[in-house]
Design a protein around this motif. Structure first.
Motif, PDB file in Angstrom:
ATOM      1  N   PHE A 176       0.830  -1.205   0.000  1.00 26.25           N
ATOM      2  CA  PHE A 176       0.000   0.000   0.000  1.00 26.25           C
ATOM      3  C   PHE A 176       0.862   1.253   0.000  1.00 26.25           C
ATOM      4  CE2 PHE A 176      -2.848   2.881   2.687  1.00 26.25           C
ATOM      5  CZ  PHE A 176      -3.504   3.377   1.580  1.00 26.25           C
ATOM      6  N   TYR A 177       1.871   1.284   0.860  1.00 24.74           N
ATOM      7  CA  TYR A 177       2.740   2.447   0.915  1.00 24.74           C
ATOM      8  C   TYR A 177       3.554   2.579  -0.378  1.00 24.74           C
ATOM      9  CZ  TYR A 177       1.811   3.455   5.871  1.00 24.74           C
ATOM     10  OH  TYR A 177       1.226   3.791   7.067  1.00 24.74           O
ATOM     11  N   ASP A 178       3.913   1.437  -0.991  1.00 23.07           N
ATOM     12  CA  ASP A 178       4.576   1.486  -2.291  1.00 23.07           C
ATOM     13  C   ASP A 178       3.679   2.159  -3.321  1.00 23.07           C
ATOM     14  OD1 ASP A 178       6.790   0.189  -1.296  1.00 23.07           O
ATOM     15  OD2 ASP A 178       6.317  -1.757  -2.199  1.00 23.07           O
ATOM     16  N   PHE A 179       2.382   1.812  -3.277  1.00 25.75           N
ATOM     17  CA  PHE A 179       1.442   2.424  -4.213  1.00 25.75           C
ATOM     18  C   PHE A 179       1.372   3.931  -3.997  1.00 25.75           C
ATOM     19  CE2 PHE A 179      -2.805   4.120  -5.008  1.00 25.75           C
ATOM     20  CZ  PHE A 179      -2.917   3.869  -6.377  1.00 25.75           C
ATOM     21  N   LEU A 180       1.233   4.361  -2.751  1.00 29.57           N
ATOM     22  CA  LEU A 180       1.182   5.794  -2.466  1.00 29.57           C
ATOM     23  C   LEU A 180       2.457   6.482  -2.943  1.00 29.57           C
ATOM     24  CD1 LEU A 180      -0.360   5.757   1.137  1.00 29.57           C
ATOM     25  CD2 LEU A 180      -1.532   6.284  -1.022  1.00 29.57           C
ATOM     26  N   LEU A 181       3.593   5.821  -2.743  1.00 28.55           N
ATOM     27  CA  LEU A 181       4.868   6.387  -3.177  1.00 28.55           C
ATOM     28  C   LEU A 181       4.905   6.514  -4.695  1.00 28.55           C
ATOM     29  CD1 LEU A 181       7.536   7.336  -1.836  1.00 28.55           C
ATOM     30  CD2 LEU A 181       8.440   5.048  -2.282  1.00 28.55           C
ATOM     31  N   HIS A 235      -9.289   3.073   6.497  1.00 30.77           N
ATOM     32  CA  HIS A 235      -8.405   2.377   7.430  1.00 30.77           C
ATOM     33  C   HIS A 235      -7.224   1.686   6.745  1.00 30.77           C
ATOM     34  CE1 HIS A 235     -12.156   2.836   9.687  1.00 30.77           C
ATOM     35  NE2 HIS A 235     -11.452   2.673  10.796  1.00 30.77           N
ATOM     36  N   GLU A 236      -6.161   1.580   7.516  1.00 38.87           N
ATOM     37  CA  GLU A 236      -4.992   0.776   7.155  1.00 38.87           C
ATOM     38  C   GLU A 236      -5.089  -0.560   7.897  1.00 38.87           C
ATOM     39  OE1 GLU A 236      -0.165   0.800   7.892  1.00 38.87           O
ATOM     40  OE2 GLU A 236      -1.263   2.663   8.224  1.00 38.87           O
ATOM     41  N   LEU A 237      -6.270  -1.055   8.089  1.00 38.02           N
ATOM     42  CA  LEU A 237      -6.505  -2.164   9.008  1.00 38.02           C
ATOM     43  C   LEU A 237      -6.062  -3.506   8.472  1.00 38.02           C
ATOM     44  CD1 LEU A 237      -7.797  -3.055  11.706  1.00 38.02           C
ATOM     45  CD2 LEU A 237      -9.971  -3.277  10.467  1.00 38.02           C
ATOM     46  N   GLU A 241      -9.069  -1.566  -1.149  1.00 44.89           N
ATOM     47  CA  GLU A 241     -10.170  -0.689  -1.550  1.00 44.89           C
ATOM     48  C   GLU A 241      -9.672   0.740  -1.743  1.00 44.89           C
ATOM     49  OE1 GLU A 241     -13.831  -1.850  -1.963  1.00 44.89           O
ATOM     50  OE2 GLU A 241     -12.211  -3.231  -2.487  1.00 44.89           O
ATOM     51  N   ALA A 242      -8.773   1.177  -0.893  1.00 45.08           N
ATOM     52  CA  ALA A 242      -8.217   2.524  -1.049  1.00 45.08           C
ATOM     53  C   ALA A 242      -7.499   2.660  -2.388  1.00 45.08           C
ATOM     54  CB  ALA A 242      -7.266   2.834   0.104  1.00 45.08           C
ATOM     55  N   VAL A 243      -6.762   1.637  -2.760  1.00 43.05           N
ATOM     56  CA  VAL A 243      -6.065   1.662  -4.045  1.00 43.05           C
ATOM     57  C   VAL A 243      -7.063   1.627  -5.199  1.00 43.05           C
ATOM     58  CG1 VAL A 243      -4.504   0.367  -5.547  1.00 43.05           C
ATOM     59  CG2 VAL A 243      -3.959   0.652  -3.124  1.00 43.05           C
ATOM     60  N   GLN A 244      -8.066   0.777  -5.069  1.00 40.18           N
ATOM     61  CA  GLN A 244      -9.053   0.624  -6.135  1.00 40.18           C
ATOM     62  C   GLN A 244      -9.760   1.941  -6.452  1.00 40.18           C
ATOM     63  OE1 GLN A 244     -11.890  -2.562  -5.552  1.00 40.18           O
ATOM     64  NE2 GLN A 244     -13.400  -1.603  -6.885  1.00 40.18           N
ATOM     65  N   PHE A 245     -10.047   2.749  -5.424  1.00 42.95           N
ATOM     66  CA  PHE A 245     -10.817   3.970  -5.636  1.00 42.95           C
ATOM     67  C   PHE A 245      -9.957   5.221  -5.728  1.00 42.95           C
ATOM     68  CE2 PHE A 245     -14.121   1.130  -4.066  1.00 42.95           C
ATOM     69  CZ  PHE A 245     -15.156   1.420  -4.955  1.00 42.95           C
ATOM     70  N   TYR A 246      -8.642   5.067  -5.652  1.00 50.44           N
ATOM     71  CA  TYR A 246      -7.780   6.250  -5.625  1.00 50.44           C
ATOM     72  C   TYR A 246      -7.924   7.094  -6.885  1.00 50.44           C
ATOM     73  CZ  TYR A 246      -3.669   9.224  -5.622  1.00 50.44           C
ATOM     74  OH  TYR A 246      -2.827  10.304  -5.701  1.00 50.44           O
TER      75      TYR A 246
END
Length: 365
Positions: A155-160, A302-304, A311-316
């Motif tokens: 996830f953090y890789d994606f944000l980066l 959440h980062e849960l 889901e966060a990645v899917q909708f980004y």
């Protein structure tokens, strides 16, 4: 969350697999002693295998037991002194609450209890209003609760890869378990806020115990990451003016939300995977309709676990198309000094409107 179906598990594994942007295969020689080494791990199973980080492990006796409700330790003179210095200013006429709210609680909500009425404007004088929306137009105050999650590298890789910064609300016990993961948030230029020590309903705690939940979460983040937060989010949004008074006395700004993805609430019945998808889509539609043209928004996510992060990645991309700006909450507030320490800063909102920086200056630990 309930156990995943075979189909859903397969879906998540595929999505998570697609998130990995590092191309080097993970080997058994991974460095699990530094943030850089830990961030290079691409196998979620290895990420979530325990490791020992001496700067934290050697100090655990100075903290409450991990994942147990906090209280001031008998030999912690610093915590006791801090509590003694603020306790006289904490209202004693606001009672400890129950969950769910008791039937005899006053309908006019004298305590500005969010759980009861979604109140965010304190009725006790001298307390600042909770932040529940990004003040800048067409701006999403982007953030995630309940980290650091041990498998968050993808996830953090994606944000980066998107040059995207966010606000992360870290639970003290999670930081104690995964300190190098917590360090990555700072190294990648994200904002860190406190999310208590053990994630309780804060209004159900005595004032001293609520203080301990905040105090030890702040101290653990300082120990593991090197910075002391000046913001926090109450678990479940459970806050009233008594708890706000404690947080304010500790220099913590209360960050809430105006919309809820419900990504952490799936129960397989009233809230399902589809509920989360619908909530995201409704939020995106609301943004696209111009609702946030004058004041921005904050949505609870959440980062849960793998599902919430996937889901966060899917909708980004849809969020990015619906808002002019997606920034950490602190940036939307032009809060350039997010920590007690002054050797780290966030960009102003104007600076962050340009292409975002790739990686902020790292602190020495």
């Amino acid at each position: 969350m309930q156990s995943l179906s075979v189909y859903r598990l397969h879906k998540l594994l595929v999505v998570v697999g697609l998130l990995h942007v590092r191309v080097n295969a993970q080997t058994s020689t991974a460095d699990r002693t530094t943030e850089t080494g830990e961030a290079a791990i691409t196998d979620p199973n290895e990420e979530c295998s325990p490791y020992s980080y001496p700067p934290v492990v050697n100090q655990l006796s100075a903290f409450p037991s991990i994942w147990e409700a906090a209280s001031i330790l008998s030999d912690d003179s610093a915590a006791q002194a801090k509590w003694d210095s603020i306790s006289a200013n904490i209202p004693s006429n606001i009672s400890v609450k129950t969950q769910p709210p008791a039937s005899n609680y006053s309908s006019d909500d004298p305590d500005c209890w969010w759980t009861y009425s979604l109140c965010t404007e304190p009725k006790l004088s001298g307390l600042p209003v909770d932040i529940s929306a990004a003040p800048e137009p067409s701006t999403l105050g982007y953030g995630f609760d309940d980290g650091p999650n041990c498998s968050h590298n993808a996830f953090y890789d994606f944000l980066l890869s998107q040059n995207q910064k966010a606000t992360f609300y870290y639970i003290g016990s999670n930081v104690a378990d995964w300190p190098l993961e917590a360090q990555r948030a700072l190294a990648d230029g994200h904002e860190i806020c406190a999310h208590t020590w053990s994630h309780p309903y804060m209004t159900t705690f005595s004032s001293e115990a609520a203080f301990a939940e905040l105090w030890y979460s702040m101290q653990m983040i300082k120990l593991a990451v090197g910075v002391t937060p000046t913001c926090w989010r109450p678990p479940y949004g459970d806050v009233d003016d008594r708890i706000r008074s404690i947080a304010n006395a500790l220099g913590l700004q209360t960050i809430m939300w105006g919309y809820d993805s419900e990504d952490a609430d799936i129960n397989g019945q009233s809230i399902t995977d589809q509920t989360v998808v619908t909530n995201y889509n409704n939020f995106i539609t609301t943004a696209s309709n111009g609702t946030f043209n004058f004041t921005g928004a904050i949505i609870l996510t959440h980062e849960l676990n793998n599902f919430t992060m996937s889901e966060a990645v899917q909708f980004y991309s849809q969020l990015k198309s619906s808002f002019q700006h997606i920034v950490p909450v602190g940036v939307s507030l032009n809060k350039t000094q997010p920590y007690v320490e002054t050797n780290y800063s966030l960009p102003t909102f104007e600076q962050c409107k340009c292409p975002l920086r790739s990686r902020f200056e790292e602190l020495e630990f």
